[in-house]
Design an enzyme around this catalytic site. Structure first.
Site, PDB file in Angstrom:
ATOM      1  N   LYS A   1       0.850  -1.206   0.000  1.00  0.00           N
ATOM      2  CA  LYS A   1       0.000   0.000   0.000  1.00  0.00           C
ATOM      3  C   LYS A   1       0.882   1.251   0.000  1.00  0.00           C
ATOM      4  O   LYS A   1       1.691   1.457   0.900  1.00  0.00           O
ATOM      5  CB  LYS A   1      -0.905  -0.006   1.237  1.00  0.00           C
ATOM      6  CG  LYS A   1      -1.691   1.291   1.456  1.00  0.00           C
ATOM      7  CD  LYS A   1      -2.604   1.227   2.689  1.00  0.00           C
ATOM      8  CE  LYS A   1      -3.245   2.580   2.992  1.00  0.00           C
ATOM      9  NZ  LYS A   1      -4.075   2.578   4.205  1.00  0.00           N
TER      10      LYS A   1
ATOM     11  N   ASP B   1      -2.536  10.224   3.568  1.00  0.00           N
ATOM     12  CA  ASP B   1      -3.939   9.830   3.755  1.00  0.00           C
ATOM     13  C   ASP B   1      -4.613  10.781   4.737  1.00  0.00           C
ATOM     14  O   ASP B   1      -4.476  10.644   5.945  1.00  0.00           O
ATOM     15  CB  ASP B   1      -3.994   8.386   4.284  1.00  0.00           C
ATOM     16  CG  ASP B   1      -5.425   7.944   4.618  1.00  0.00           C
ATOM     17  OD1 ASP B   1      -6.376   8.619   4.152  1.00  0.00           O
ATOM     18  OD2 ASP B   1      -5.570   6.921   5.316  1.00  0.00           O
TER      19      ASP B   1
ATOM     20  N   LYS C   1      -9.979  12.850   8.495  1.00  0.00           N
ATOM     21  CA  LYS C   1      -9.448  12.453   9.805  1.00  0.00           C
ATOM     22  C   LYS C   1      -9.356  13.663  10.731  1.00  0.00           C
ATOM     23  O   LYS C   1      -9.271  14.798  10.253  1.00  0.00           O
ATOM     24  CB  LYS C   1      -8.024  11.885   9.635  1.00  0.00           C
ATOM     25  CG  LYS C   1      -7.957  10.526   8.981  1.00  0.00           C
ATOM     26  CD  LYS C   1      -6.511  10.057   8.862  1.00  0.00           C
ATOM     27  CE  LYS C   1      -6.427   8.704   8.169  1.00  0.00           C
ATOM     28  NZ  LYS C   1      -7.060   7.613   8.910  1.00  0.00           N
TER      29      LYS C   1
ATOM     30  N   ASP D   1       1.560   6.380   5.554  1.00  0.00           N
ATOM     31  CA  ASP D   1       0.596   5.430   5.016  1.00  0.00           C
ATOM     32  C   ASP D   1       1.112   4.729   3.754  1.00  0.00           C
ATOM     33  O   ASP D   1       0.369   4.048   3.065  1.00  0.00           O
ATOM     34  CB  ASP D   1      -0.737   6.138   4.744  1.00  0.00           C
ATOM     35  CG  ASP D   1      -1.925   5.208   4.917  1.00  0.00           C
ATOM     36  OD1 ASP D   1      -1.759   4.162   5.551  1.00  0.00           O
ATOM     37  OD2 ASP D   1      -3.008   5.539   4.402  1.00  0.00           O
TER      38      ASP D   1
ATOM     39  N   ASP E   1     -12.263   7.022   4.072  1.00  0.00           N
ATOM     40  CA  ASP E   1     -10.987   6.803   4.763  1.00  0.00           C
ATOM     41  C   ASP E   1     -10.546   5.339   4.700  1.00  0.00           C
ATOM     42  O   ASP E   1      -9.417   5.009   5.046  1.00  0.00           O
ATOM     43  CB  ASP E   1     -11.117   7.267   6.227  1.00  0.00           C
ATOM     44  CG  ASP E   1      -9.770   7.507   6.885  1.00  0.00           C
ATOM     45  OD1 ASP E   1      -8.751   7.471   6.152  1.00  0.00           O
ATOM     46  OD2 ASP E   1      -9.734   7.726   8.108  1.00  0.00           O
TER      47      ASP E   1
ATOM     48  N   GLU F   1      -9.502   3.672   2.288  1.00  0.00           N
ATOM     49  CA  GLU F   1      -9.039   3.787   0.902  1.00  0.00           C
ATOM     50  C   GLU F   1      -7.970   2.768   0.547  1.00  0.00           C
ATOM     51  O   GLU F   1      -7.802   2.415  -0.619  1.00  0.00           O
ATOM     52  CB  GLU F   1      -8.505   5.201   0.649  1.00  0.00           C
ATOM     53  CG  GLU F   1      -7.051   5.458   1.061  1.00  0.00           C
ATOM     54  CD  GLU F   1      -6.777   5.273   2.549  1.00  0.00           C
ATOM     55  OE1 GLU F   1      -7.740   5.393   3.335  1.00  0.00           O
ATOM     56  OE2 GLU F   1      -5.629   4.976   2.922  1.00  0.00           O
TER      57      GLU F   1
ATOM     58  N   ARG G   1      -7.720  -0.417   1.114  1.00  0.00           N
ATOM     59  CA  ARG G   1      -8.253  -1.649   0.535  1.00  0.00           C
ATOM     60  C   ARG G   1      -8.735  -1.411  -0.893  1.00  0.00           C
ATOM     61  O   ARG G   1      -8.743  -2.323  -1.717  1.00  0.00           O
ATOM     62  CB  ARG G   1      -9.369  -2.200   1.433  1.00  0.00           C
ATOM     63  CG  ARG G   1     -10.516  -1.263   1.628  1.00  0.00           C
ATOM     64  CD  ARG G   1     -11.377  -1.627   2.831  1.00  0.00           C
ATOM     65  NE  ARG G   1     -10.801  -1.194   4.102  1.00  0.00           N
ATOM     66  CZ  ARG G   1     -11.354  -1.399   5.283  1.00  0.00           C
ATOM     67  NH1 ARG G   1     -12.493  -2.050   5.366  1.00  0.00           N
ATOM     68  NH2 ARG G   1     -10.779  -0.969   6.385  1.00  0.00           N
TER      69      ARG G   1
HETATM   70  N1  BES Z   1      -4.166   4.457   6.977  1.00  0.00           N
HETATM   71  C1  BES Z   1      -5.296   4.238   7.763  1.00  0.00           C
HETATM   72  C2  BES Z   1      -5.053   3.234   8.887  1.00  0.00           C
HETATM   73  C3  BES Z   1      -4.247   3.729  10.058  1.00  0.00           C
HETATM   74  C4  BES Z   1      -4.796   4.581  10.982  1.00  0.00           C
HETATM   75  C5  BES Z   1      -2.957   3.272  10.247  1.00  0.00           C
HETATM   76  C6  BES Z   1      -4.047   4.995  12.072  1.00  0.00           C
HETATM   77  C7  BES Z   1      -2.226   3.668  11.345  1.00  0.00           C
HETATM   78  C8  BES Z   1      -2.777   4.535  12.251  1.00  0.00           C
HETATM   79  C9  BES Z   1      -6.440   3.687   6.906  1.00  0.00           C
HETATM   80  O1  BES Z   1      -6.495   4.165   5.618  1.00  0.00           O
HETATM   81  C10 BES Z   1      -7.707   4.081   7.586  1.00  0.00           C
HETATM   82  O2  BES Z   1      -7.968   5.234   7.669  1.00  0.00           O
HETATM   83  N2  BES Z   1      -8.446   3.096   8.083  1.00  0.00           N
HETATM   84  C11 BES Z   1      -9.640   3.346   8.785  1.00  0.00           C
HETATM   85  C12 BES Z   1     -10.640   2.309   8.360  1.00  0.00           C
HETATM   86  C13 BES Z   1     -12.039   2.583   8.845  1.00  0.00           C
HETATM   87  C14 BES Z   1     -12.603   3.803   8.156  1.00  0.00           C
HETATM   88  C15 BES Z   1     -12.887   1.365   8.566  1.00  0.00           C
HETATM   89  C16 BES Z   1      -9.354   3.251  10.286  1.00  0.00           C
HETATM   90  O3  BES Z   1      -8.574   2.388  10.679  1.00  0.00           O
HETATM   91  O4  BES Z   1      -9.893   4.065  11.031  1.00  0.00           O
HETATM   92 ZN    ZN Z   2      -4.776   4.747   4.762  1.00  0.00          ZN
HETATM   93 MN    MN Z   3      -7.559   5.993   5.468  1.00  0.00          MN
END
Ligand code: BES
Ligand code: ZN
Ligand code: MN
Length: 498
Positions: free
Chosen positions: A266, A271, A278, A289, A348, A350, A352
């Site tokens: 990824k 992000d 966020k 990210d 968010d 994204e 996947r």
């Molecule tokens: N890049 C983030 C995941 C992340 C968050 C990694 C904090 C490390 C620290 C990912 O793209 C994301 O935002 N995931 C969301 C998914 C949710 C919306 C289902 C998350 O983990 O909040």
């Molecule tokens: Zn992300």
């Molecule tokens: Mn995200």
């Protein structure tokens, strides 16, 4: 930095600094006896008086040690003999490396591979020592007028006293050097900020590896993505002024007909969450990210430097995720390259989306196995913290191999289930699937989402959200984690040369 290896004796070595190890207790270990004899028992005396205790991670420096040819003698404590684990050995080596970095030593010889470690020989200690040195001496100074944090030495030699151990030390250092180099590249790319390290920049860095590491590098731009039908990847990129890239790097070390191992990383160079934006606090860390992508850089570099007799293909979907008038909106439905449609309930989620198309694309390489690596879910940080990365797989043998590789390389993973029970949380009223499950089991439902794009091959997913970087404060920075595990997996997958 190039690490040399040599069989020699510590007492006669001319150097700015000679480094040896001792255990807790008053006895001088065999390999330090020569040093103690040359010093007329001065080492033993200090151990007896308690100036040097040999306790784990203790580092003492003796200046102008009488009887020795070096300017300084650094004595590193490894704790109780017969109890030392490889992970503790590595930690103590790191402490020594930090002390060296903060000293004036430019020319260093380390007699540490022969320290006795439980269930590990000189090959493993040498490798961990080499990795620990390169890890501790990594600095990110290119954007500072005056870099801080000390200086790595100019000349470094890893030594054994017993000539019969030389071959093992050489082979361990060779591995440690390659993995350490891979980690340094991975950390630098991750530490670079989002305004510099964009998808195009990343593609440029990959292209440089064509020359330096004899990799075959191809980059798909947005037009080609459109031709391929990568609707999920393109939908994420639509909210950004930076154009997305799909970077492919190939190491050809095996026979032409050998099916490659595919690593899919990824590569979100930033992000912000998109329209589902966020919170502001700590958002700068979302430049990390892309650590899945940088770990692919690192592992492919290690495979190339070790000349591994296998084929490896790295696939990196890279984009930004920003809010914009043209960005994905909650409720939007996109069609992925696989033909499956996705309702985007949270922009968010994204990672996947871009990985789904990258996985579908990867099938064209007819890989033996596919491993994707991603900072995919905050939930993984909650579940496993910062020690283990999350592992999910559609093939238990592959999962077992990765767990083992993690243990061997001290870069551990913990498996989570991908049972069918979890799949239904991705049901959508309007599309083939939603891009998020509920609040519960966020790491697993993300894995379930990806599994729908990995049906055609043996596949594993590594969630490195908790391990790829250190948060906040003085220690903030990329770790290079998962490069050791991936490299170990590639080494283990290589046919042994005779
Ligand atoms: N890049 C983030 C995941 C992340 C968050 C990694 C904090 C490390 C620290 C990912 O793209 C994301 O935002 N995931 C969301 C998914 C949710 C919306 C289902 C998350 O983990 O909040
Ligand atoms: Zn992300
Ligand atoms: Mn995200």
């Amino acid at each position: 930095m190039k690490l040399s290896v040599k069989a020699s004796t510590p007492d006669t070595q001319k150097a700015h600094c000679v480094v040896i190890g001792v255990y807790e207790g008053r006895t001088v270990p065999d390999f330090a006896k020569r040093v103690d004899d040359a010093m007329g028992g001065a080492l033993k005396q200090r151990l007896a008086k308690g100036d040097i205790t040999g306790k784990k991670n203790q580092v003492n420096v003796l200046y102008g040690p009488e009887g020795l040819a070096c300017d300084r003698l650094m004595v590193v404590g490894f704790g109780k003999r017969h109890k030392l684990k490889l992970a503790d050995y590595r930690k103590a080596c790191r402490r020594a490396a930090e002390a060296i970095r903060n000293s004036a030593c430019r020319d260093v010889f380390l007699w540490l591979p022969e320290v006795e470690v439980k269930q590990a020989g000189v090959e493993q200690t040498s490798r961990q020592l080499a990795e620990a040195l390169l890890d501790a001496w990594y600095t990110f100074g290119e954007l500072k007028s005056e870099p801080n944090g000390g200086k790595a030495p100019k000349r470094v030699t890893i030594c054994v006293s017993d000539k019969r151990q030389l071959k093992k030390a050489q082979s361990g250092v060779r591995e440690g050097q390659a993995i350490g180099n891979g980690m340094q590249v991975a950390r630098r790319l991750a530490d670079l900020p989002g305004n510099i390290c964009t998808p195009s920049f990343l593609a440029g860095e990959a292209r440089k590896l064509q020359r330096s590491h004899k990799l075959k590098v191809t980059v798909l731009d947005d037009k080609e993505m459109k031709k391929q039908g990568m609707g999920a990847l393109l939908s994420v990129a639509r909210g950004s002024r930076q154009l997305p890239k799909l970077i492919v790097m190939e190491h050809h070390g095996g026979k032409k007909s050998d099916a490659p191992i595919a690593l899919v990383g990824k590569g979100l160079t930033f992000d912000a969450g998109g329209i589902s934006i966020k919170p502001a606090a700590g958002m700068d860390e979302m430049k990390y990210d892309m650590c899945g992508a940088t770990s692919v850089f690192g592992a492919v570099i290690a495979a190339s430097e070790l000349n591994l007799p296998i084929n490896v293909v790295g696939v990196i979907p890279s984009s930004e995720n920003l809010p914009d008038g043209n960005a994905n909106k909650p409720g939007d439905i996109v069609t992925s390259m696989s033909g499956q449609t996705i309702e985007i309930l949270n922009t968010d989620a994204e990672g996947r989306l871009i990985l789904s198309d990258a996985l579908t694309y990867t099938a064209r390489f007819k890989p033996v196995t596919v491993i994707d690596i991603a900072t995919l879910t905050g939930a993984c940080v909650i579940a496993l913290g910062h020690y283990a990365s999350g592992l999910m797989a559609n093939n238990q043998r592959l999962a077992d191999q990765l767990v083992k590789a993690g243990e061997r390389s001290l870069d551990r993973v913990w498996q989570l289930p991908l049972w069918d029970d979890y799949q239904s949380s991705l049901d959508s009223n309007f599309a083939d699937m939603a891009n998020i499950g509920g609040r519960s089991a966020g790491t697993i439902t993300a894995g379930c989402f990806l599994s729908r794009y990995a049906k055609e091959f043996k596949w594993a997913h590594l969630d490195i959200a908790g391990t790829a970087w250190q948060s906040g404060g003085k220690e903030k920075g990329a770790t290079g984690r998962i490069v050791p595990l991936l490299s170990q997996y590639l080494i283990d997958s290589s046919p042994k040369r005779r």
